[in-house]
Design an enzyme around this catalytic site. Structure first.
Site, mmCIF file in Angstrom:
data_model
loop_
_atom_site.group_PDB
_atom_site.id
_atom_site.type_symbol
_atom_site.label_atom_id
_atom_site.label_comp_id
_atom_site.label_asym_id
_atom_site.label_seq_id
_atom_site.Cartn_x
_atom_site.Cartn_y
_atom_site.Cartn_z
ATOM 1 C CG HIS A 81 -5.655 8.330 -8.662
ATOM 2 N ND1 HIS A 81 -4.995 7.384 -9.411
ATOM 3 C CD2 HIS A 81 -6.255 7.649 -7.649
ATOM 4 C CE1 HIS A 81 -5.191 6.191 -8.876
ATOM 5 N NE2 HIS A 81 -5.946 6.332 -7.813
ATOM 6 C CB ILE A 90 -2.041 2.945 2.349
ATOM 7 C CG1 ILE A 90 -1.079 1.754 2.437
ATOM 8 C CG2 ILE A 90 -3.348 2.527 1.689
ATOM 9 C CD1 ILE A 90 -0.636 1.212 1.106
ATOM 10 C CB THR A 91 -2.571 8.166 3.976
ATOM 11 O OG1 THR A 91 -2.170 7.334 5.060
ATOM 12 C CG2 THR A 91 -3.620 9.155 4.455
ATOM 13 C CD GLU A 92 -7.972 8.909 -2.236
ATOM 14 O OE1 GLU A 92 -8.319 9.369 -3.338
ATOM 15 O OE2 GLU A 92 -8.526 7.941 -1.694
ATOM 16 C CE1 TYR A 123 -3.952 -4.328 -6.655
ATOM 17 C CE2 TYR A 123 -6.297 -3.876 -6.610
ATOM 18 C CZ TYR A 123 -5.040 -3.724 -6.057
ATOM 19 O OH TYR A 123 -4.877 -2.982 -4.916
ATOM 20 C CE LYS A 128 -5.397 2.132 21.740
ATOM 21 N NZ LYS A 128 -6.380 1.531 20.805
#
Length: 309
Positions: free
Chosen positions: A262, A107-109, A171, A54
């Site tokens: 995790h 970010i990918t898991e 957080y 793209k």
């Protein structure tokens, strides 16, 4: 204390990002589009995205480029945020590093561990800093810059550096320090995978060298030795005599051999236990918060005790 550790990287921000960081998105699907919008609303300079099929179009208000080398040439981007699905994420990390990125946040898991071994080798060869994978990213309230999925409304510019393997506890600590009036200098979610890029020690060293960071919260999990290694460095440098450190470890009640969320959160062979991590950190002069709800309270008390507030 640590200026020498970073002397060869003076062209790179001490705390990974600053107001001049230019970000490119790799993986501009629904999540990439959504979070790129939030990042720009916060103030981050997102300069483009990569999609080989793209190129030349505009997606979510961003110019699309064919590959990383092209986007660097056209925009002077120096940081990449990766949302590419697991099968292609390692290749995306390597492409970013070889294109000259100073920072890659993944970010990918569920990236295969064998792939991550290759990624870490390339990162070392190129001098690129990797945060993640399987992480929420990082945020710097003072410059209104963030890379990742971290919600911005709980952060406020201030004195505390936070490094964490857990996204949600990141957080929790941030909100607690905001409520305490301390705020945050930079917050780094390093991720919970076994082959993470930055480990606790890497980030703590930067917080130690940063004049704005006056206190540190370290959040760990069962599994691995990242927290113990950080404790060893903290003890060796006597860091807690200069800056207070509070630590909390997730997974204290996890049964041995069972993965807890995790991929790296697993106790095996009697190693990686919460108690072992607490013991090492406490011996280094770190104040322990066995309940995460005490992190904000304890860092406030330590800052007050040391005359920093």
């Amino acid at each position: 204390m640590l200026a020498g550790d970073f002397s060869r990287n003076l062209h790179k921000p001490l705390l990974f990002i600053d107001k001049d960081t230019k970000v490119v998105i790799q993986g501009i699907g629904n999540q990439g589009q959504f979070h790129s919008r939030l990042m720009r609303q916060y103030g981050t300079k997102v300069v483009g995205a990569v999609h080989p099929k793209k190129a030349g179009t505009i997606i979510a208000g961003l110019p699309i480029f064919k590959n990383m080398k092209e986007v660097v040439k056209r925009t002077d981007a120096n940081a990449s945020l990766i949302f590419v699905p697991a099968p292609g994420a390692a290749a995306a990390c390597i492409e970013a590093a070889e294109a000259g990125m100073g920072l890659v946040v993944c970010i990918t898991e569920h990236i295969p561990q064998h792939d991550m071994i290759k990624v870490k080798k390339v990162m070392k060869e190129t001098g690129c800093q990797l945060i993640g994978p399987n992480c929420p990213g990082l945020i710097q309230p003072g410059t209104h810059t963030k890379l990742g999925i971290i919600p911005t409304n709980i952060f406020n510019n201030g004195k505390i550096g936070i490094v964490s393997r857990s996204g949600t506890l990141t957080y929790e600590a941030a909100y607690a320090t905001t409520l305490a009036g301390l705020g945050q200098s930079t917050v780094v979610g390093i991720g919970g995978d076994p082959f993470a890029g930055q480990l606790h020690t890497d980030v703590v060293k930067r917080f130690a060298a940063d004049p704005q960071t006056e206190g540190i919260i370290l959040i760990g999990e069962i599994g691995g030795t990242s927290e113990e290694d950080a404790a060893e460095w903290i003890a060796k440098t006597k860091l807690t005599q200069e800056k207070p450190v509070v630590a909390s470890i997730a997974g204290a009640t996890a049964p041995p051999g069972k993965r807890m969320g995790h991929a790296g959160a697993i106790v095996s062979g009697g190693k990686g236990t919460a108690e072992g991590k607490y013991k090492a950190l406490e011996a280094a002069g770190v104040r322990i918060a066995r309940h995460p709800g005490n992190m904000g309270k304890f860092i406030f008390e330590e800052m007050k005790r040391m005359g920093k507030i």
